[in-house]
Scaffold this motif. Structure first.
Motif, PDB file in Angstrom:
ATOM      1  N   UNK A  10      -1.594  -3.510  15.097  1.00  0.00           N
ATOM      2  CA  UNK A  10      -0.936  -2.535  14.224  1.00  0.00           C
ATOM      3  C   UNK A  10       0.203  -3.202  13.454  1.00  0.00           C
ATOM      4  N   UNK A  11       0.111  -3.181  12.127  1.00  0.00           N
ATOM      5  CA  UNK A  11       1.169  -3.788  11.310  1.00  0.00           C
ATOM      6  C   UNK A  11       2.480  -3.020  11.454  1.00  0.00           C
ATOM      7  N   UNK A  12       2.393  -1.701  11.590  1.00  0.00           N
ATOM      8  CA  UNK A  12       3.611  -0.911  11.742  1.00  0.00           C
ATOM      9  C   UNK A  12       4.330  -1.280  13.029  1.00  0.00           C
ATOM     10  N   UNK A  40       2.936   1.122   1.687  1.00  0.00           N
ATOM     11  CA  UNK A  40       3.697   2.205   2.312  1.00  0.00           C
ATOM     12  C   UNK A  40       3.463   2.372   3.806  1.00  0.00           C
ATOM     13  N   UNK A  41       2.367   1.851   4.300  1.00  0.00           N
ATOM     14  CA  UNK A  41       2.053   2.027   5.717  1.00  0.00           C
ATOM     15  C   UNK A  41       1.997   0.709   6.467  1.00  0.00           C
ATOM     16  N   UNK A  42       1.520  -0.359   5.799  1.00  0.00           N
ATOM     17  CA  UNK A  42       1.262  -1.618   6.485  1.00  0.00           C
ATOM     18  C   UNK A  42       2.317  -2.692   6.249  1.00  0.00           C
ATOM     19  N   UNK A  43       3.397  -2.375   5.525  1.00  0.00           N
ATOM     20  CA  UNK A  43       4.449  -3.348   5.283  1.00  0.00           C
ATOM     21  C   UNK A  43       3.908  -4.598   4.594  1.00  0.00           C
ATOM     22  N   UNK A  99     -14.843  -1.060   2.310  1.00  0.00           N
ATOM     23  CA  UNK A  99     -14.076  -2.147   2.925  1.00  0.00           C
ATOM     24  C   UNK A  99     -12.609  -1.782   3.118  1.00  0.00           C
ATOM     25  N   UNK A 100     -12.047  -2.258   4.200  1.00  0.00           N
ATOM     26  CA  UNK A 100     -10.641  -2.007   4.482  1.00  0.00           C
ATOM     27  C   UNK A 100      -9.800  -3.267   4.235  1.00  0.00           C
ATOM     28  N   UNK A 101      -9.407  -3.972   5.269  1.00  0.00           N
ATOM     29  CA  UNK A 101      -8.413  -5.025   5.114  1.00  0.00           C
ATOM     30  C   UNK A 101      -8.532  -6.003   6.278  1.00  0.00           C
TER      31      UNK A 101
END
Length: 602
Positions: free
Chosen positions: A279-281, A343-346, A559-561
């Protein structure tokens, strides 16, 4: 009858000796090219051969477990069961795909790799003291293909027959197809003891402690909550070159948590030792506190050389609403990665465009002559963009204003027979509203999906999120009982037979396989077969790129990341080798520092 048996044995011996006459024993197998390590190597470069044995490594897992049998599709398997098993060969973590002898002392195969013979080490023993024999090898492949997970049926589909001319020798004969990876594939299998499993039900989950030949055995467990493994004092392979410097902890323990936040707080309180963070957050905000400030917990980002594969929103194309690729493409415009990353993953992630991202096998340019030679015969079966465009997932400016993208998606939906009516997207013929469910097992992912759902609602699409427990989730995936899930298709540096399990038509309707999309595409089947049969590295890369293009332009996923680093945190009480392997994190080469040594660092 005795005479007939003797004749059969003699025929087998004659056949095997005839095969061996044309080849020479080797200490290893390379998929393509030469082996890095010579026959007399003493250990891998990425280990400390003098690493001390002792201490405990405590790790965590999510959910629960009710079985120690990882070879079937039933039950929730306990973490770490792989520690109990050895395979014929051991895969080096600093080569793309090379193996060296573990249970097998040597390996023989011809240039065309139509068969392979393994000579077993006479010292190899199971944890109950029984020797590992060719009979156990044959039993393993027989039971995995007949009662194991459907994955094994696909993975070992190229095996024609297996022979054992004597207790220490086993030969695999392969079918006529050109499949150079098969000798390495059979070398990967965990070898099971026939004498144990013939008295136990293999096709049912069980908490009976199994017998294995690996370095660890189950020491204790509390069903569903924790499990501990102890290093075998009698482990037969401890001094082998492929084992030296590995398996240094006397105890390996896994504790289970039902809540990810509670699990992280438990780590910071010292309840367990090591975390690989996804989790990047959490990585950006939660890894703080006194233990981080004074260096008792260390936090690192380590680069890796592995392809990152494809993490994505996965469509179940068995559902009529997702059968049209225009619909699948249209829904992809609702995922605003750039806004989400900011905004969510920094800004921690990179958008994924390829099923072989972070590797030379990704299709990042128009197809060259070699690829076109594979694709031209399939021209009528693949999207025309395969030949004329380089695929890129939809991108935005990150502002959150994606009206243009949503309009483009709506045009595709209208061309596929859907219309916007009374603020809902409905089928222009039946009036049925467009509605689907996203199935999740991680509540934390809800925040990633929520912005996409808001965008889909602007297109008139109704979306529900359903979060279920691990057991239900696994069972629903196995039976393909979902509309959309968040999942991944991991890739190695040398893709091969596992691609059949991901994409091949034969497995689309077989419960328990990894063809979650439900792909039934003859062009994909053809390219998978070509990739598996690649005679050299260049041909493998070419086939992978061609397969990549066809998968991309069919829009089977959104696709995501990805991230090309390991994000790890651990309590500072471990030693690790100076050299890290290119294709592995390498925690199996760490060791426990003496308590006074760890304490003196602070």
């Amino acid at each position: 009858m005795r005479l007939l048996g003797a004749v059969i044995i003699n025929v087998c011996l004659f056949a095997s000796s005839s095969l061996l006459a044309d080849s020479h024993p080797s200490h290893g197998i390379a998929m393509h090219g030469d082996l890095k390590y010579p026959a007399d190597f003493s250990h891998y470069d990425y280990v400390n051969p003098q690493a001390p044995k002792g201490g405990t490594l405590k790790q965590w897992d999510m959910g629960t477990f009710d079985s120690f049998n990882s070879f079937i599709i039933k039950g929730n398997v306990a973490a770490g069961t792989n520690l109990m098993y050895d395979s014929l060969m051991d895969q080096a973590a600093d080569e793309p795909f090379s193996q060296y002898g573990l249970l097998a002392e040597s390996v023989i195969m011809p240039e065309d790799r139509r068969w392979v013979t393994f000579k077993l080490r006479e010292a190899a023993r199971f944890s109950d003291g029984e020797p590992v024999t060719a009979e156990d090898v044959i039993f393993t492949f027989d039971i995995l293909r007949s009662k194991g997970s459907p994955f094994y049926g696909a993975y070992y589909a190229g095996i024609d027959r297996i022979e054992a001319p004597n207790p220490q020798t086993v030969t695999f004969h392969f079918k006529g197809e050109n499949n150079r990876e098969l000798p390495l594939i059979v070398g990967q299998a965990s070898i099971l003891p026939k004498h144990y499993w013939q008295d136990h039900a293999f096709d049912s989950p069980s908490l009976d402690i199994p017998v294995g030949s690996g370095p660890y055995r189950i020491d204790s467990f509390e069903a569903g909550r924790s499990i501990s493994y102890s290093l075998r004092d009698d482990y037969w392979g401890a001094d082998l070159p492929v084992r030296r410097g590995h398996n240094n902890f006397r105890q390996m323990r896994f504790d289970y948590y039902r809540d990810a936040t509670v699990a992280l707080e438990a780590f910071k309180a010292g309840e367990y030792d090591f975390r690989l963070e996804t989790s990047s957050k959490e990585w950006a905000t939660a890894y703080t506190g006194p233990a981080f400030d004074d260096g008792r917990i260390l936090k690192q980002e380590l680069s890796n050389g592995n392809p990152t594969g494809m993490q994505a929103f996965i469509f179940n194309t068995r559902r009529d609403k997702f059968a049209d690729p225009r619909v699948r493409e249209a829904l992809g415009y609702a995922f605003d990665f750039e806004w989400t990353n900011r905004n969510i993953f920094y800004n921690a992630y990179t958008r994924t465009h390829s099923f072989f991202s972070n590797s030379e096998m990704a299709a990042t340019e128009l197809p060259g002559p070699e690829e076109l030679a594979l694709l031209e015969p399939l021209r009528d079966q693949v999207p025309p963009e395969v030949f004329s465009k380089v695929y890129r997932a939809p991108s935005t400016d990150g502002s959150g204003n994606i009206r243009g993208e949503l309009r483009q998606g709506m045009r595709l939906l209208q061309s596929a027979g859907w219309e916007f009516k009374d603020n809902k997207l409905v089928n222009s013929k039946t009036g049925e509203p467009f509605r689907f469910e996203i199935l999740l097992v991680q509540k934390e992912f809800e925040r990633v999906i929520a912005p996409m759902i808001r965008n889909l609602e602007r297109m008139g699409v109704e979306v529900d999120i359903r979060i279920i427990d691990v057991s239900q989730y696994i069972n629903r995936l196995r039976s393909f009982d979902f509309d959309m899930v968040v999942g991944s298709f991991p890739q190695s540096s040398s893709p091969g037979n596992e691609q059949r399990d991901f994409w091949h038509s034969e497995l689309a309707d077989m419960p328990g396989t990894r063809n979650l999309v439900g792909i039934k595409n003859p062009a994909v089947d053809s390219l998978v077969d070509t990739l598996i049969a690649a005679p050299d590295r260049a041909s493998l890369v070419t086939a992978a790129r061609a397969l990549d293009r066809v998968l991309q332009w069919n829009h089977y996923v959104i696709p995501q990341f990805h991230i090309a680093t390991y994000r790890i945190a651990y309590w500072d009480r471990f030693g690790m080798p100076k050299v890290r392997p290119a294709y592995s994190l390498g925690t199996d080469t760490w060791w426990a520092l003496p308590t006074d040594t760890a304490a003196s660092a602070h």
